[in-house]
Design a protein around this motif. Sequence first.
Motif, PDB file in Angstrom:
ATOM      1  N   ASP A 108     101.744  14.473 -26.321  1.00 19.35           N
ATOM      2  CA  ASP A 108     102.957  14.867 -25.615  1.00 19.35           C
ATOM      3  C   ASP A 108     103.197  13.866 -24.496  1.00 19.35           C
ATOM      4  OD1 ASP A 108     101.355  15.573 -23.409  1.00 19.35           O
ATOM      5  OD2 ASP A 108     101.433  17.718 -23.869  1.00 19.35           O
ATOM      6  N   GLY A 109     104.329  13.981 -23.814  1.00 20.96           N
ATOM      7  CA  GLY A 109     104.700  13.036 -22.756  1.00 20.96           C
ATOM      8  C   GLY A 109     103.682  12.952 -21.632  1.00 20.96           C
ATOM      9  N   GLY A 110     102.853  13.991 -21.468  1.00 28.24           N
ATOM     10  CA  GLY A 110     101.826  13.987 -20.437  1.00 28.24           C
ATOM     11  C   GLY A 110     100.529  13.332 -20.881  1.00 28.24           C
ATOM     12  N   GLY A 111     100.495  12.817 -22.116  1.00 30.69           N
ATOM     13  CA  GLY A 111      99.297  12.165 -22.625  1.00 30.69           C
ATOM     14  C   GLY A 111      98.293  13.105 -23.257  1.00 30.69           C
ATOM     15  N   ASN A 112      98.674  14.371 -23.435  1.00 28.70           N
ATOM     16  CA  ASN A 112      97.766  15.343 -24.053  1.00 28.70           C
ATOM     17  C   ASN A 112      97.819  15.207 -25.570  1.00 28.70           C
ATOM     18  OD1 ASN A 112      97.124  16.710 -21.526  1.00 28.70           O
ATOM     19  ND2 ASN A 112      99.265  17.356 -21.577  1.00 28.70           N
ATOM     20  N   ALA A 113      96.652  15.104 -26.178  1.00 29.37           N
ATOM     21  CA  ALA A 113      96.576  14.977 -27.634  1.00 29.37           C
ATOM     22  C   ALA A 113      97.034  16.262 -28.305  1.00 29.37           C
ATOM     23  CB  ALA A 113      95.154  14.654 -28.058  1.00 29.37           C
ATOM     24  N   VAL A 114      97.759  16.123 -29.402  1.00 29.08           N
ATOM     25  CA  VAL A 114      98.188  17.257 -30.212  1.00 29.08           C
ATOM     26  C   VAL A 114      97.164  17.421 -31.337  1.00 29.08           C
ATOM     27  CG1 VAL A 114      99.977  18.130 -31.754  1.00 29.08           C
ATOM     28  CG2 VAL A 114     100.618  16.885 -29.667  1.00 29.08           C
ATOM     29  N   ALA A 115      96.525  18.586 -31.404  1.00 26.65           N
ATOM     30  CA  ALA A 115      95.573  18.856 -32.482  1.00 26.65           C
ATOM     31  C   ALA A 115      96.334  18.887 -33.804  1.00 26.65           C
ATOM     32  CB  ALA A 115      94.861  20.175 -32.237  1.00 26.65           C
ATOM     33  N   ALA A 116      95.804  18.188 -34.795  1.00 27.70           N
ATOM     34  CA  ALA A 116      96.526  18.072 -36.063  1.00 27.70           C
ATOM     35  C   ALA A 116      95.581  17.693 -37.190  1.00 27.70           C
ATOM     36  CB  ALA A 116      97.617  17.011 -35.929  1.00 27.70           C
ATOM     37  N   ALA A 117      96.053  17.938 -38.404  1.00 28.48           N
ATOM     38  CA  ALA A 117      95.356  17.489 -39.614  1.00 28.48           C
ATOM     39  C   ALA A 117      96.044  16.214 -40.088  1.00 28.48           C
ATOM     40  CB  ALA A 117      95.428  18.556 -40.693  1.00 28.48           C
ATOM     41  N   VAL A 118      95.251  15.239 -40.535  1.00 28.43           N
ATOM     42  CA  VAL A 118      95.795  13.972 -41.012  1.00 28.43           C
ATOM     43  C   VAL A 118      95.368  13.777 -42.462  1.00 28.43           C
ATOM     44  CG1 VAL A 118      95.767  11.465 -40.713  1.00 28.43           C
ATOM     45  CG2 VAL A 118      95.800  12.962 -38.701  1.00 28.43           C
ATOM     46  N   THR A 119      96.338  13.452 -43.315  1.00 32.70           N
ATOM     47  CA  THR A 119      96.066  13.208 -44.735  1.00 32.70           C
ATOM     48  C   THR A 119      96.713  11.882 -45.146  1.00 32.70           C
ATOM     49  OG1 THR A 119      98.041  14.451 -45.394  1.00 32.70           O
ATOM     50  CG2 THR A 119      95.948  15.668 -45.303  1.00 32.70           C
ATOM     51  N   TYR A 120      96.307  11.391 -46.319  1.00 31.64           N
ATOM     52  CA  TYR A 120      96.870  10.142 -46.834  1.00 31.64           C
ATOM     53  C   TYR A 120      97.155  10.294 -48.319  1.00 31.64           C
ATOM     54  CZ  TYR A 120      97.351   5.268 -48.255  1.00 31.64           C
ATOM     55  OH  TYR A 120      97.822   4.095 -48.780  1.00 31.64           O
ATOM     56  N   ASN A 121      98.362   9.898 -48.739  1.00 33.09           N
ATOM     57  CA  ASN A 121      98.756   9.920 -50.141  1.00 33.09           C
ATOM     58  C   ASN A 121      98.727   8.480 -50.648  1.00 33.09           C
ATOM     59  OD1 ASN A 121     100.281   9.766 -52.553  1.00 33.09           O
ATOM     60  ND2 ASN A 121     101.347  11.656 -52.030  1.00 33.09           N
ATOM     61  N   SER A 122      97.734   8.163 -51.478  1.00 35.04           N
ATOM     62  CA  SER A 122      97.554   6.783 -51.925  1.00 35.04           C
ATOM     63  C   SER A 122      98.638   6.322 -52.898  1.00 35.04           C
ATOM     64  CB  SER A 122      96.177   6.603 -52.561  1.00 35.04           C
ATOM     65  OG  SER A 122      96.029   7.479 -53.652  1.00 35.04           O
ATOM     66  N   SER A 123      99.353   7.244 -53.527  1.00 33.14           N
ATOM     67  CA  SER A 123     100.394   6.813 -54.459  1.00 33.14           C
ATOM     68  C   SER A 123     101.693   6.445 -53.746  1.00 33.14           C
ATOM     69  CB  SER A 123     100.651   7.869 -55.533  1.00 33.14           C
ATOM     70  OG  SER A 123     101.123   9.055 -54.953  1.00 33.14           O
ATOM     71  N   THR A 124     101.912   6.972 -52.535  1.00 33.98           N
ATOM     72  CA  THR A 124     103.129   6.646 -51.785  1.00 33.98           C
ATOM     73  C   THR A 124     102.832   5.811 -50.542  1.00 33.98           C
ATOM     74  OG1 THR A 124     103.018   8.690 -50.496  1.00 33.98           O
ATOM     75  CG2 THR A 124     104.290   8.761 -52.562  1.00 33.98           C
ATOM     76  N   PHE A 125     101.552   5.521 -50.291  1.00 36.45           N
ATOM     77  CA  PHE A 125     101.107   4.762 -49.110  1.00 36.45           C
ATOM     78  C   PHE A 125     101.490   5.475 -47.814  1.00 36.45           C
ATOM     79  CE2 PHE A 125     102.362   0.809 -51.822  1.00 36.45           C
ATOM     80  CZ  PHE A 125     101.332   1.055 -52.706  1.00 36.45           C
ATOM     81  N   THR A 126     101.533   6.806 -47.841  1.00 35.47           N
ATOM     82  CA  THR A 126     102.024   7.583 -46.706  1.00 35.47           C
ATOM     83  C   THR A 126     100.933   8.439 -46.078  1.00 35.47           C
ATOM     84  OG1 THR A 126     104.224   7.673 -47.712  1.00 35.47           O
ATOM     85  CG2 THR A 126     103.755   9.283 -45.983  1.00 35.47           C
ATOM     86  N   ALA A 127     100.792   8.293 -44.756  1.00 38.18           N
ATOM     87  CA  ALA A 127      99.891   9.137 -43.972  1.00 38.18           C
ATOM     88  C   ALA A 127     100.739  10.228 -43.319  1.00 38.18           C
ATOM     89  CB  ALA A 127      99.183   8.322 -42.905  1.00 38.18           C
ATOM     90  N   THR A 128     100.192  11.444 -43.271  1.00 41.00           N
ATOM     91  CA  THR A 128     100.903  12.580 -42.693  1.00 41.00           C
ATOM     92  C   THR A 128     100.042  13.241 -41.641  1.00 41.00           C
ATOM     93  OG1 THR A 128     102.048  12.955 -44.797  1.00 41.00           O
ATOM     94  CG2 THR A 128     102.046  14.779 -43.215  1.00 41.00           C
TER      95      THR A 128
END
Length: 181
Positions: A108-128
């Motif tokens: 966020d604008g205050g520099g606080n990390a947003v807890a999240a899950a990160v995935t990668y789709n190798s067929s579209t080269f897209t990280a989410t």
Amino acid sequence: GGNAVAATVTYNAATFAAVLTPASRLATSTTYVVGVSTGVKDVAGNALAVAFSSSFETQAQDLTPPTVSSVSPVNGAAGVGLGAVVTVTFSKAVDPTTISGSTLTLQDGGGNAVAAAVTYNSSTFTATLTPNALLHPDTNYIATVKAGVTDLFGNVLAIDFVWSFTTVLTIWSDSSLPSTP
């Protein structure tokens, strides 16, 4: 060149498929020959009637580092929904082991990390990056893809890629307003 490549072979009896997995990365721009000898037998003990061979050539070494092709939400977007996910599409396939919550971040604008899950789709080269909770209204967020993301040849994203967006203002409906005495 006729040199054997160290590898393991596994067999799947359900699909009748043998898989040869090299012990290390194959050399670039090199022709390889895969052979199956008449020593291979079926369950009744019958040997393969004729040896089989096939060849392939590995591609040339790629020295071009990956880049970020597109992001969502786009840089400078306003009015982004509170349930938004962040996506990054790369110019080429990247090593999935280099995509994680430490290489794709949201703050966020205050520099606080947003807890999240990160995935990668190798067929579209897209990280989410999917936040674990709704984003806050009327808040500026900064997304970063860190240098260190690598492609399948070990080429490294040269510098951090940073962009920002702002979430939608909260609009109260009559039913959500507190009652007055």
